[in-house]
Design a protein around this motif. Structure first.
Motif, PDB file in Angstrom:
ATOM      1  N   ASN A   1       0.853  -1.201   0.000  1.00  0.00           N
ATOM      2  CA  ASN A   1       0.000   0.000   0.000  1.00  0.00           C
ATOM      3  C   ASN A   1       0.881   1.240   0.000  1.00  0.00           C
ATOM      4  OD1 ASN A   1      -2.338   1.601   0.195  1.00  0.00           O
ATOM      5  ND2 ASN A   1      -2.290   1.590   2.436  1.00  0.00           N
ATOM      6  N   TYR A   2       2.049   1.148  -0.642  1.00  0.00           N
ATOM      7  CA  TYR A   2       2.998   2.261  -0.710  1.00  0.00           C
ATOM      8  C   TYR A   2       3.700   2.204  -2.032  1.00  0.00           C
ATOM      9  CZ  TYR A   2       7.067   5.213   0.421  1.00  0.00           C
ATOM     10  OH  TYR A   2       8.023   6.188   0.402  1.00  0.00           O
TER      11      TYR A   2
ATOM     12  N   THR B   1      -4.559   4.816   0.728  1.00  0.00           N
ATOM     13  CA  THR B   1      -3.296   5.519   0.879  1.00  0.00           C
ATOM     14  C   THR B   1      -2.732   5.216   2.263  1.00  0.00           C
ATOM     15  OG1 THR B   1      -4.468   7.478   1.655  1.00  0.00           O
ATOM     16  CG2 THR B   1      -3.936   7.397  -0.668  1.00  0.00           C
TER      17      THR B   1
ATOM     18  N   SER C   1      -8.572   7.933   0.246  1.00  0.00           N
ATOM     19  CA  SER C   1      -7.997   9.158  -0.305  1.00  0.00           C
ATOM     20  C   SER C   1      -8.911  10.375  -0.174  1.00  0.00           C
ATOM     21  CB  SER C   1      -7.662   8.941  -1.771  1.00  0.00           C
ATOM     22  OG  SER C   1      -7.134  10.122  -2.312  1.00  0.00           O
TER      23      SER C   1
ATOM     24  N   TYR D   1      -0.096  12.257  -5.646  1.00  0.00           N
ATOM     25  CA  TYR D   1       0.235  11.262  -6.665  1.00  0.00           C
ATOM     26  C   TYR D   1       0.369  11.905  -8.046  1.00  0.00           C
ATOM     27  CZ  TYR D   1      -0.462   7.791  -3.065  1.00  0.00           C
ATOM     28  OH  TYR D   1      -0.326   7.052  -1.920  1.00  0.00           O
TER      29      TYR D   1
END
Lengths: 431, 431
Positions: free
Chosen positions: A429-430, B160, B183, B189
């Motif tokens: 998740n990164y 995230t 998010s 991003y």
């Protein structure tokens, strides 16, 4: 210098003096001539610096340049048929905007974990860039197909009060004083909006908390889901094959350069034209059993079973009439053979597996009430869904296409993780 | 009967015999002539049944028809300039597909709670249908604007690992053995993908766990977020005004019928053309203070303050250079007056408030590290974001436009809840 220009537009500016901004993709050269390959996100451009013809100071700056330094270059656009974009730059000046010390992604091989942890930088690489441009083209093609055919976009919610296909793979969150689940599909909502707009679709992210690390699974993926009032299973397959032909053929035309970068064998994609072959579940089982005798009639297909079927065809293949016992509660049973449903999956070519699942929905409120109870679902969560049947119920059908599997197929990617900018996987998740 | 036809296409089929499927919107009539208003999701059509000219059995079926019964009608398309679609049907036959007993939404007034609980049915009503067709048009216009200008769609993730604007309004979920947040914005991003693609955007759902019940707030809403490499605050305002003009003017053109249904004063929207007025925060404060003397210089604007400013202009108005103290850590400070940021909001006309927030981002890794620490954020969560500055950093700017507020503004809706098919509000997660 006027309006900002991008590398992909330079063909229209041959002979003109232009200023470009971007990043150093590569550099090489000798004492008299130096080459900078500039990357600006729209393409690559060779900028040629001749000693004596360019600014002396700019020529001297080459020492300081590193991969991914950000720069401004000025020069004159020249036709150059041997270069990918058809042009190069006779450069005059170079300015360094910012350095890039020890950029971690170099031309050498890197492991997957390293690249995934550096996904935010990996996206700058040629293959990743190409795959995601194909993704953007497919997403645009998907919308244009439906918008151009009288469908109304009706976005489905992400927060849902209930689960439609089992709770084991659901993400749960606290919704103030209640619980909410993250949507696994917008279909049920599209059935309601189909009654309001006739032909509808949604296209957004969906979520499955699957602890699997296969090359076909993502935790978070985009799905487009059309639904058509007064359509049956056969209308649905016709719509699906016309749709898949459109998005594949348009991408072949508009993203030829990117598919070349990806070394995709496009002759195989050129064959993706409707109509597609159709197999009854029974016929599909016969094919599977010849190569996988262990397969139990009545079961769902595994990835290997799908590959056995798709390897027999040069086009995607529909399998329809999956057994009632393995399908969701909302699937309509065939009146002539109620042990089978009016469902259909579409299997992509070359072993890419299922890209579409769908079919005709049950329109009887009595049958649905019975099935909701058999599936041990909470009826109160589905009252609104039953209302769609209580007030002017209608035959209807639709399907869902997974964007990432389609991108992987069209690009020829081995793993679906490269088909989305920031993949979410089991254990990742990164960034 | 050949290919299925829809009401909105009938203008091209005058004089032809057609079959249509849909729902009863209304019925009336006498012993000799009966009228059925058919709704098929694309429009309304008056079907005229003359006794003696239509099938006798069909004529008799009128007794059984109720609002929202689903039906099939066959007849000949006639020109009828007085009807909204320009046509009516000389009907021959009528078949009832399914009844609709006691459809709950009748022409009488209903309370908001009742309508929201029946949102899945309320969508069939004329005003809701019109508003959501405007929404679909705006969504298509948004994508076409960016796709047509060399932007690459790069979807941001929903899951995230970190929060970018405080954790109090974040939805949290268990991501296997870790925590993840939903998010609130794809901006960070997009800053990374801008370095890979030059000009990018994302367009998807975002989430704020706000316990507020104002007419401008949703828990789940769609946001489009473009980001441009090598752009500054002023480029950003130019892009934003060109963009807002495009989406509003295109919707006026393509959804005139729907805006009429909504009784929108479109003369006000015709004025939405670039350039838009621009106010420094200081100038905006001077305007507010005249009508709201309590306003404290340095604070963010409330809804009332926004209305004071926007009431002075016939076009949307930019307020730029908000104080550094009230802006997020990633906003670039103005080098000439560091107490202000290179930020900008766009306030819609007619009191609809902020529809755009954005600005130029900080590009220095040192400044960002300092700010992340000052804002007490976890640096390790932002390492990837800092990398965008470590390797060839570049000036860049972008903005976010909220789809639902824009739909509410263009449609003239009093409350943002009618601008999305299935609104998620504080206390509402059904249907």
């Amino acid at each position: 210098m006027g309006k900002r220009l991008y590398i992909e537009d330079l063909k229209k500016h041959i002979g003109e003096k232009v200023e470009l901004k971007g990043w150093v993709y590569n550099k090489r050269g000798s004492k008299k001539i130096k080459f900078l390959i500039l990357r600006d996100g729209t393409g690559l451009l060779q900028c040629v610096y001749f000693q004596g013809e360019c600014e002396e100071e700019s020529f001297g700056l080459f020492e300081e340049l590193a991969q991914e330094s950000s720069v401004t270059v000025v020069g004159t656009v020249r036709e150059e048929p041997r270069s990918p974009g058809g042009v190069e730059l006779s450069a005059e000046t170079l300015k360094i905007i910012a350095p890039a010390v020890d950029y971690p992604i170099t031309p050498k091989e890197h492991g997957t974990d390293f690249l995934m942890a550096n996904r935010h930088l990996w996206l700058r690489s040629k293959r990743q860039h190409a795959a995601l441009r194909v993704r953007a083209e497919l997403a645009a093609a998907i919308r244009d197909f439906f918008d151009g055919r009288g469908f109304t976009l009706t976005d489905a919610p992400i927060f849902t009060p209930s689960a439609c296909e089992g709770t084991s793979t659901l993400f749960e969150t606290k919704y103030f004083d209640e619980k909410a689940y993250l949507s696994q599909s917008g279909q049920l909502y599209m059935e309601a909006t189909a009654a309001a707009f006739g032909k509808v679709y949604c296209f957004g992210p969906t979520f499955r908390a699957e602890k699997s690390k296969t090359r076909r699974h993502l935790i978070e993926f985009w799905m487009v889901e059309p639904e058509v009032a007064f359509a049956d299973l056969y209308d649905n397959m016709e719509l699906a094959e016309e749709f898949v032909e459109y998005i594949v053929q348009r991408t072949l035309k508009n993203r030829a350069e990117e598919l070349k970068t990806l070394e995709r064998d496009t002759t195989k994609l050129e064959l993706i034209k409707a109509p597609f072959p159709r197999l009854h579940y029974r016929e599909a089982v016969d094919i599977i059993k010849k190569e996988n005798p262990e397969f139990v009639n009545g079961n769902d297909f595994g990835g290997g079973d799908e590959t056995i079927i798709s390897s027999k065809f040069e086009k995607p293949v529909f399998v329809h009439h999956f057994p009632t016992a393995i399908k969701a509660f909302y699937m309509k049973q065939d009146e002539k053979e109620p042990e089978y449903t009016m469902s259909c999956d579409l299997l992509a070519t070359e072993g890419y597996g299922e890209i579409i699942g769908g079919g005709q929905r049950e329109e009887s409120v009595e049958v649905l009430e019975k099935k909701i109870s058999e599936h041990k679902l909470s009826k109160s969560d589905f009252e609104w869904y039953l209302d769609v049947r209580r007030y002017g119920t209608f035959p209807h059908a639709g399907f869902g296409l997974g964007l990432e599997r389609t991108v992987a197929w069209v690009c020829g990617l081995k793993h679906v993780r490269e088909s989305i900018p920031f993949p979410r996987l089991y254990g990742r998740n990164y960034p």
